[in-house]
Motif scaffolding. Structure first.
Motif, PDB file in Angstrom:
ATOM      1  N   THR A 185     -19.869 -43.651  32.710  1.00  0.00           N
ATOM      2  CA  THR A 185     -20.211 -43.727  31.290  1.00  0.00           C
ATOM      3  C   THR A 185     -21.714 -43.665  31.085  1.00  0.00           C
ATOM      4  N   ASN A 186     -22.466 -44.352  31.939  1.00  0.00           N
ATOM      5  CA  ASN A 186     -23.924 -44.368  31.832  1.00  0.00           C
ATOM      6  C   ASN A 186     -24.506 -42.985  32.090  1.00  0.00           C
ATOM      7  N   LEU A 187     -23.993 -42.290  33.089  1.00  0.00           N
ATOM      8  CA  LEU A 187     -24.480 -40.944  33.403  1.00  0.00           C
ATOM      9  C   LEU A 187     -24.229 -39.984  32.240  1.00  0.00           C
ATOM     10  N   LYS A 188     -23.107 -40.167  31.557  1.00  0.00           N
ATOM     11  CA  LYS A 188     -22.832 -39.328  30.387  1.00  0.00           C
ATOM     12  C   LYS A 188     -23.716 -39.698  29.210  1.00  0.00           C
ATOM     13  N   SER A 189     -23.900 -40.990  28.990  1.00  0.00           N
ATOM     14  CA  SER A 189     -24.701 -41.419  27.835  1.00  0.00           C
ATOM     15  C   SER A 189     -26.163 -41.000  27.984  1.00  0.00           C
ATOM     16  N   GLN A 190     -26.655 -40.884  29.212  1.00  0.00           N
ATOM     17  CA  GLN A 190     -28.032 -40.446  29.450  1.00  0.00           C
ATOM     18  C   GLN A 190     -28.163 -38.922  29.491  1.00  0.00           C
ATOM     19  N   GLY A 191     -27.055 -38.219  29.397  1.00  0.00           N
ATOM     20  CA  GLY A 191     -27.087 -36.762  29.402  1.00  0.00           C
ATOM     21  C   GLY A 191     -27.208 -36.162  30.788  1.00  0.00           C
ATOM     22  N   ILE A 192     -27.131 -36.980  31.824  1.00  0.00           N
ATOM     23  CA  ILE A 192     -27.180 -36.460  33.198  1.00  0.00           C
ATOM     24  C   ILE A 192     -25.899 -35.705  33.517  1.00  0.00           C
ATOM     25  N   LEU A 193     -24.785 -36.246  33.058  1.00  0.00           N
ATOM     26  CA  LEU A 193     -23.517 -35.525  33.091  1.00  0.00           C
ATOM     27  C   LEU A 193     -23.184 -35.111  31.666  1.00  0.00           C
ATOM     28  N   PRO A 194     -22.775 -33.864  31.454  1.00  0.00           N
ATOM     29  CA  PRO A 194     -22.415 -33.432  30.099  1.00  0.00           C
ATOM     30  C   PRO A 194     -21.107 -34.078  29.654  1.00  0.00           C
ATOM     31  N   ALA A 195     -20.906 -34.095  28.358  1.00  0.00           N
ATOM     32  CA  ALA A 195     -19.684 -34.692  27.803  1.00  0.00           C
ATOM     33  C   ALA A 195     -18.433 -33.968  28.279  1.00  0.00           C
ATOM     34  N   SER A 196     -18.576 -32.722  28.684  1.00  0.00           N
ATOM     35  CA  SER A 196     -17.416 -31.923  29.111  1.00  0.00           C
ATOM     36  C   SER A 196     -17.009 -32.173  30.565  1.00  0.00           C
ATOM     37  N   ALA A 197     -17.725 -33.050  31.265  1.00  0.00           N
ATOM     38  CA  ALA A 197     -17.355 -33.364  32.650  1.00  0.00           C
ATOM     39  C   ALA A 197     -15.942 -33.928  32.688  1.00  0.00           C
ATOM     40  N   GLU A 198     -15.196 -33.575  33.729  1.00  0.00           N
ATOM     41  CA  GLU A 198     -13.812 -34.004  33.857  1.00  0.00           C
ATOM     42  C   GLU A 198     -13.576 -34.632  35.223  1.00  0.00           C
ATOM     43  N   ILE A 199     -12.709 -35.628  35.245  1.00  0.00           N
ATOM     44  CA  ILE A 199     -12.314 -36.275  36.495  1.00  0.00           C
ATOM     45  C   ILE A 199     -11.139 -35.513  37.090  1.00  0.00           C
ATOM     46  N   ARG A 200     -11.214 -35.229  38.402  1.00  0.00           N
ATOM     47  CA  ARG A 200     -10.188 -34.421  39.057  1.00  0.00           C
ATOM     48  C   ARG A 200      -9.495 -35.114  40.212  1.00  0.00           C
ATOM     49  N   SER A 201      -9.996 -36.232  40.661  1.00  0.00           N
ATOM     50  CA  SER A 201      -9.324 -36.948  41.744  1.00  0.00           C
ATOM     51  C   SER A 201      -9.816 -38.388  41.750  1.00  0.00           C
ATOM     52  N   VAL A 202      -8.877 -39.320  41.842  1.00  0.00           N
ATOM     53  CA  VAL A 202      -9.256 -40.738  41.854  1.00  0.00           C
ATOM     54  C   VAL A 202      -8.556 -41.404  43.045  1.00  0.00           C
ATOM     55  N   TYR A 203      -7.471 -42.106  42.796  1.00  0.00           N
ATOM     56  CA  TYR A 203      -6.816 -42.830  43.889  1.00  0.00           C
ATOM     57  C   TYR A 203      -5.973 -41.895  44.742  1.00  0.00           C
ATOM     58  N   ARG A 204      -6.083 -42.091  46.065  1.00  0.00           N
ATOM     59  CA  ARG A 204      -5.223 -41.391  47.016  1.00  0.00           C
ATOM     60  C   ARG A 204      -4.666 -42.420  47.981  1.00  0.00           C
ATOM     61  N   SER A 205      -3.380 -42.368  48.180  1.00  0.00           N
ATOM     62  CA  SER A 205      -2.798 -43.225  49.209  1.00  0.00           C
ATOM     63  C   SER A 205      -3.314 -42.763  50.570  1.00  0.00           C
ATOM     64  N   PRO A 206      -3.318 -43.633  51.570  1.00  0.00           N
ATOM     65  CA  PRO A 206      -3.820 -43.224  52.893  1.00  0.00           C
ATOM     66  C   PRO A 206      -3.146 -41.975  53.437  1.00  0.00           C
ATOM     67  N   GLY A 207      -1.830 -41.862  53.226  1.00  0.00           N
ATOM     68  CA  GLY A 207      -1.122 -40.685  53.725  1.00  0.00           C
ATOM     69  C   GLY A 207      -1.596 -39.407  53.066  1.00  0.00           C
ATOM     70  N   LEU A 208      -1.758 -39.426  51.764  1.00  0.00           N
ATOM     71  CA  LEU A 208      -2.230 -38.240  51.049  1.00  0.00           C
ATOM     72  C   LEU A 208      -3.678 -37.936  51.410  1.00  0.00           C
TER      73      LEU A 208
END
Length: 293
Positions: A185-208
Motif C-alpha cells: 500500500t505504501n509503495l502505491k501511495s508514494q507512486g513507486i508502484l502504479p495503481a494498475s499493479a496486480e498481485i499474481r501469486s501469494v500463498y503456495r503450499s510446500p508441494g506446489l
C-alpha cells in the motif's frame, strides 16, 4: 358420405382415422381428443359428415378435451406437446479465461479458472474467505485489501502441478501477509508502484512451491510474500526500468524498516515480502539484482 372415425393413440402422437364407405380408404384428419371412460378411445360410427360437420366435431371435441399436457391440435398434423424446459436455480459455470497469457512476464498461465466458479465450488469456502477478508480489513483497512481473486492466487503452474489456481492460507499464517500488504500500500501511495499493479501469486503450499520451482525457503509458503507485475509496462522497458529503480531506492533507504525482501526479475515480475531485508535477481542471488547498491 358415411364414415367411421376413431381416435388412435400411441406413445408419440394422437390422430383421427376416418374411413369412407365409398372406397374403403383411410384418411388422416386432425387430432380429435375424444376419450372414453372405459377404454380411453371412442369410435364414431354411422354418422354422415360433410367437411364442415367434421371440422365442427373436431372443434367441439377439442374444447371438451382436458389439456393436461397442453396439447396443440392442428389438422392433418401430429399433436404437439408444448412443455416448458425445467428451470434450475444452480448455474454451472465452467468458463475458463486466458487472463494470464501475458507474454513472458513469468506469471502467465494458458488458462485460469474463473474465481467465482472456484469460490462457489465448496459450500464453506465463501464463508472462510469472508472471514479472511474481514481479518485483513481490520488489520490494514478495507480500502487497502486487494481483490480476493488476486490475493488468493497460487502459482502459474498450478494446473500442471495438479493444484488449484486459488488457495486460502491456513489461519495460523494470516498475520504474515499483514506487514507485506502495508508495504504494498505504501509503495502505491508514494507512486513507486502504479495503481494498475496486480498481485499474481501469494500463498503456495510446500508441494506446489516445490513443483513450481520455488526456492526451498520461499516466503510464499508462509503466506508472507506477494509477486506482482504491471500489465501496462510489459512492452515498455523504459517504464519498467524506471519502476525498478524506484523500488531499489526505497529498498536502500527504507527497506530495513520494513524488513523488505525485494526480488526483481528480467521478465518484469516483482517479489515483495517483509520477512528478511535482502534483494536478489533472476538466480535468487544478491549479485544478480538489478539494484546497483
Amino acid at each position: 358420405m358415411s364414415v367411421h372415425a376413431a381416435i388412435l393413440s400411441d406413445s408419440s402422437e394422437r390422430r383421427v382415422q376416418v374411413r369412407t364407405n365409398s372406397n374403403n380408404a383411410y384418411v388422416n384428419r386432425a387430432p380429435i381428443p375424444i376419450v372414453n371412460n372405459s377404454t380411453g378411445i371412442t369410435i364414431v360410427r354411422g354418422d354422415r359428415f360433410t367437411s364442415d360437420s367434421m371440422q365442427g366435431l373436431i372443434q367441439q371435441k377439442q374444447r371438451e378435451f382436458d389439456f393436461d399436457a397442453k396439447l396443440s391440435i392442428e389438422e392433418s398434423k401430429r399433436v404437439n406437446v408444448n412443455k416448458s424446459p425445467p428451470a434450475y436455480n444452480t448455474i454451472y459455470n465452467t468458463t475458463y479465461d486466458p487472463v494470464y497469457s501475458t507474454g513472458n512476464n513469468g506469471y502467465g498461465s494458458a488458462s485460469s479458472m474463473d474465481f467465482n466458479s472456484w469460490l462457489n465450488s465448496n459450500r464453506y469456502r465463501a464463508q472462510q474467505i469472508a472471514s479472511y477478508q474481514r481479518y485483513l480489513s481490520a488489520q490494514v483497512g478495507a480500502q487497502n485489501v486487494p481483490p480476493m481473486e488476486q490475493l488468493l492466487t497460487t502459482a502459474r503452474s498450478w494446473d500442471k502441478c495438479g493444484y488449484e489456481p486459488y488457495q486460502l492460507p491456513p489461519q495460523e499464517l494470516w498475520s504474515n501477509i499483514v506487514p507485506t500488504l502495508r508495504l504494498y500500500t505504501n509503495l502505491k501511495s508514494q507512486g513507486i508502484l502504479p495503481a494498475s499493479a496486480e498481485i499474481r501469486s501469494v500463498y503456495r503450499s510446500p508441494g506446489l512451491n516445490d513443483c513450481a520451482g520455488g526456492a526451498s525457503s520461499s516466503k510464499h509458503m508462509t503466506a508472507g510474500a506477494i509477486d506482482i507485475w504491471v500489465p501496462e509496462y510489459e512492452n515498455n522497458q523504459w517504464r519498467l526500468n524506471n519502476m525498478q529503480d524506484g523500488l531499489c531506492q526505497f529498498w536502500q533507504y527504507q527497506g530495513g524498516t520494513y524488513d523488505f525482501g525485494l526480488g526483481l526479475y528480467a521478465t518484469g515480475a516483482i517479489h515483495l515480502d517483509t520477512q528478511g531485508f535482502r534483494k536478489w535477481g533472476f538466480n535468487n542471488a544478491s549479485s544478480s539484482s538489478s539494484c546497483r547498491s
